[in-house]
Design a protein around this motif. Structure first.
Motif, PDB file in Angstrom:
ATOM      1  N   TYR A  37       0.853  -1.180   0.000  1.00  9.54           N
ATOM      2  CA  TYR A  37       0.000   0.000   0.000  1.00  9.54           C
ATOM      3  C   TYR A  37       0.890   1.230   0.000  1.00  9.54           C
ATOM      4  CZ  TYR A  37      -3.262  -3.472   1.936  1.00  9.54           C
ATOM      5  OH  TYR A  37      -4.042  -4.583   2.145  1.00  9.54           O
ATOM      6  N   ARG A  38       0.313   2.361  -0.355  1.00  7.47           N
ATOM      7  CA  ARG A  38       1.052   3.611  -0.248  1.00  7.47           C
ATOM      8  C   ARG A  38       0.106   4.729   0.148  1.00  7.47           C
ATOM      9  NH1 ARG A  38       2.550   4.647  -6.652  1.00  7.47           N
ATOM     10  NH2 ARG A  38       0.439   5.222  -7.351  1.00  7.47           N
ATOM     11  N   ARG A  39       0.711   5.734   0.791  1.00  9.00           N
ATOM     12  CA  ARG A  39      -0.043   6.936   1.147  1.00  9.00           C
ATOM     13  C   ARG A  39       0.795   8.140   0.772  1.00  9.00           C
ATOM     14  NH1 ARG A  39      -4.215   8.055   4.792  1.00  9.00           N
ATOM     15  NH2 ARG A  39      -4.001   6.035   5.816  1.00  9.00           N
ATOM     16  N   ARG A  45      -4.913   6.292   1.573  1.00 12.81           N
ATOM     17  CA  ARG A  45      -4.095   5.113   1.332  1.00 12.81           C
ATOM     18  C   ARG A  45      -4.563   4.401   0.063  1.00 12.81           C
ATOM     19  NH1 ARG A  45      -4.760   1.909   6.090  1.00 12.81           N
ATOM     20  NH2 ARG A  45      -6.504   0.891   5.032  1.00 12.81           N
ATOM     21  N   TRP A 105       0.274  -2.581  10.771  1.00  5.67           N
ATOM     22  CA  TRP A 105       0.877  -1.412  10.117  1.00  5.67           C
ATOM     23  C   TRP A 105       2.213  -1.065  10.778  1.00  5.67           C
ATOM     24  CZ3 TRP A 105      -0.832  -0.551   5.589  1.00  5.67           C
ATOM     25  CH2 TRP A 105      -2.186  -0.676   5.271  1.00  5.67           C
TER      26      TRP A 105
END
Length: 115
Positions: A37-39, A45, A105
């Protein structure tokens, strides 16, 4: 207790490549569907790559053909090979199960694509 630690991020020029790693302690990936995932700053997200317990992979159109997710179960490590990076790929990247577990996380690893 399972813990995930991401690494491999950095500053790269547009068109460059990076390989991210996600090391797991306390479990093996083979039993779970996993994902990257990326933010990005100011954005929600985003799911960027998934891999099932059987090894099938999937990507959104934004990264398809550029990113490759893989895993080495012997090393309990998940990878994300990122090629032809673009400025819009700049974000903090995280690994987690798919769907994600809140307690998994980690700190993530920063990827910055800039000239």
């Amino acid at each position: 207790q399972v813990q995930l630690v991401e690494s491999g991020g950095g500053l790269v020029q547009p068109g460059g490549s990076l390989r991210l790693s996600c090391a797991a302690s306390g479990s093996r990936f083979s039993a779970y569907a996993m994902a990257w995932y990326r933010r990005a700053p100011g954005k929600q997200r985003e799911l960027v790559a998934t891999i099932t317990s059987g090894g099938s992979t999937n990507y959104p159109d934004s990264v398809k053909g550029r990113f490759t997710i893989s895993e080495d179960n012997a090393k309990s490590t998940l990878y994300l090979q990122m090629n032809n990076l673009k400025p819009e790929d700049t974000a903090v990247y995280y690994c987690n199960a798919n769907p994600p577990w809140s307690r998994l996380w980690g700190q993530g690893t920063q990827v910055t694509v800039s000239s």
